[in-house]
Design a protein around this motif. Sequence first.
Motif, PDB file in Angstrom:
ATOM      1  N   ILE A   8       0.845  -1.191   0.000  1.00  0.00           N
ATOM      2  CA  ILE A   8       0.000   0.000   0.000  1.00  0.00           C
ATOM      3  C   ILE A   8       0.885   1.248   0.000  1.00  0.00           C
ATOM      4  O   ILE A   8       2.072   1.180   0.329  1.00  0.00           O
ATOM      5  CB  ILE A   8      -0.967   0.032   1.204  1.00  0.00           C
ATOM      6  N   LEU A   9       0.295   2.371  -0.361  1.00  0.00           N
ATOM      7  CA  LEU A   9       0.991   3.648  -0.369  1.00  0.00           C
ATOM      8  C   LEU A   9       0.151   4.661   0.379  1.00  0.00           C
ATOM      9  O   LEU A   9      -1.009   4.896   0.030  1.00  0.00           O
ATOM     10  CB  LEU A   9       1.214   4.135  -1.811  1.00  0.00           C
ATOM     11  N   GLY A  10       0.725   5.235   1.430  1.00  0.00           N
ATOM     12  CA  GLY A  10       0.052   6.291   2.172  1.00  0.00           C
ATOM     13  C   GLY A  10       0.639   7.637   1.793  1.00  0.00           C
ATOM     14  O   GLY A  10       1.847   7.748   1.572  1.00  0.00           O
ATOM     15  N   GLU A  11      -0.213   8.653   1.722  1.00  0.00           N
ATOM     16  CA  GLU A  11       0.247   9.995   1.355  1.00  0.00           C
ATOM     17  C   GLU A  11      -0.249  11.016   2.365  1.00  0.00           C
ATOM     18  O   GLU A  11      -1.299  10.849   2.970  1.00  0.00           O
ATOM     19  CB  GLU A  11      -0.275  10.364  -0.030  1.00  0.00           C
ATOM     20  N   SER A  12       0.531  12.082   2.519  1.00  0.00           N
ATOM     21  CA  SER A  12       0.152  13.163   3.419  1.00  0.00           C
ATOM     22  C   SER A  12       0.916  14.429   3.042  1.00  0.00           C
ATOM     23  O   SER A  12       2.049  14.351   2.564  1.00  0.00           O
ATOM     24  CB  SER A  12       0.485  12.801   4.865  1.00  0.00           C
ATOM     25  N   THR A  13       0.300  15.559   3.303  1.00  0.00           N
ATOM     26  CA  THR A  13       1.013  16.829   3.144  1.00  0.00           C
ATOM     27  C   THR A  13       1.634  17.259   4.464  1.00  0.00           C
ATOM     28  O   THR A  13       2.364  18.243   4.508  1.00  0.00           O
ATOM     29  CB  THR A  13       0.054  17.937   2.643  1.00  0.00           C
ATOM     30  N   GLU A  14       1.376  16.509   5.540  1.00  0.00           N
ATOM     31  CA  GLU A  14       1.839  16.876   6.884  1.00  0.00           C
ATOM     32  C   GLU A  14       3.166  16.233   7.279  1.00  0.00           C
ATOM     33  O   GLU A  14       3.971  16.845   7.959  1.00  0.00           O
ATOM     34  CB  GLU A  14       0.773  16.511   7.918  1.00  0.00           C
ATOM     35  N   GLY A  15       3.365  14.954   6.927  1.00  0.00           N
ATOM     36  CA  GLY A  15       4.601  14.277   7.315  1.00  0.00           C
ATOM     37  C   GLY A  15       4.495  12.772   7.144  1.00  0.00           C
ATOM     38  O   GLY A  15       3.435  12.234   6.804  1.00  0.00           O
ATOM     39  N   PHE A  16       5.619  12.088   7.397  1.00  0.00           N
ATOM     40  CA  PHE A  16       5.668  10.637   7.220  1.00  0.00           C
ATOM     41  C   PHE A  16       4.747   9.906   8.198  1.00  0.00           C
ATOM     42  O   PHE A  16       4.089   8.941   7.821  1.00  0.00           O
ATOM     43  CB  PHE A  16       7.096  10.119   7.367  1.00  0.00           C
ATOM     44  N   ASP A  17       4.726  10.335   9.456  1.00  0.00           N
ATOM     45  CA  ASP A  17       3.856   9.682  10.442  1.00  0.00           C
ATOM     46  C   ASP A  17       2.403   9.719   9.984  1.00  0.00           C
ATOM     47  O   ASP A  17       1.677   8.729  10.088  1.00  0.00           O
ATOM     48  CB  ASP A  17       3.966  10.346  11.812  1.00  0.00           C
ATOM     49  N   ASP A  18       1.999  10.851   9.485  1.00  0.00           N
ATOM     50  CA  ASP A  18       0.625  11.011   9.009  1.00  0.00           C
ATOM     51  C   ASP A  18       0.362  10.143   7.769  1.00  0.00           C
ATOM     52  O   ASP A  18      -0.722   9.569   7.629  1.00  0.00           O
ATOM     53  CB  ASP A  18       0.362  12.485   8.703  1.00  0.00           C
ATOM     54  N   ALA A  19       1.349  10.016   6.902  1.00  0.00           N
ATOM     55  CA  ALA A  19       1.206   9.167   5.714  1.00  0.00           C
ATOM     56  C   ALA A  19       1.004   7.710   6.116  1.00  0.00           C
ATOM     57  O   ALA A  19       0.162   7.011   5.555  1.00  0.00           O
ATOM     58  CB  ALA A  19       2.429   9.308   4.807  1.00  0.00           C
ATOM     59  N   VAL A  20       1.764   7.255   7.107  1.00  0.00           N
ATOM     60  CA  VAL A  20       1.624   5.876   7.599  1.00  0.00           C
ATOM     61  C   VAL A  20       0.247   5.685   8.227  1.00  0.00           C
ATOM     62  O   VAL A  20      -0.454   4.709   7.952  1.00  0.00           O
ATOM     63  CB  VAL A  20       2.739   5.540   8.604  1.00  0.00           C
ATOM     64  N   ARG A  21      -0.159   6.610   9.063  1.00  0.00           N
ATOM     65  CA  ARG A  21      -1.460   6.529   9.722  1.00  0.00           C
ATOM     66  C   ARG A  21      -2.597   6.525   8.702  1.00  0.00           C
ATOM     67  O   ARG A  21      -3.533   5.732   8.810  1.00  0.00           O
ATOM     68  CB  ARG A  21      -1.625   7.719  10.683  1.00  0.00           C
ATOM     69  N   ASN A  22      -2.498   7.381   7.698  1.00  0.00           N
ATOM     70  CA  ASN A  22      -3.528   7.435   6.651  1.00  0.00           C
ATOM     71  C   ASN A  22      -3.633   6.105   5.915  1.00  0.00           C
ATOM     72  O   ASN A  22      -4.733   5.627   5.626  1.00  0.00           O
ATOM     73  CB  ASN A  22      -3.218   8.541   5.638  1.00  0.00           C
TER      74      ASN A  22
END
Length: 69
Positions: A8-22
């Motif tokens: 899977i691929l997580g994306e965020s404009t906030e940071g890596f932690d947020d991308a993983v959580r998303n």
Amino acid sequence: MVFKYIDILGESTEGFDDAVRNAITETAQTVKDIRTAEVVRLNVIVNNDKIVEYQAYMRVSFKVKRKEG
């Protein structure tokens, strides 16, 4: 027990932690009994010399459930 893996691929404009959580939050909407999530690679998207997006490529495992027969 048998486990299945998906990428899977997580994306965020906030940071890596947020991308993983998303990524986990969205995956959990359709995949049940998630057991592990391995962050395989981290990337950033850059525009005009600024980071505009954080990406977390992950490998997620979940328990395979047998159909009742």
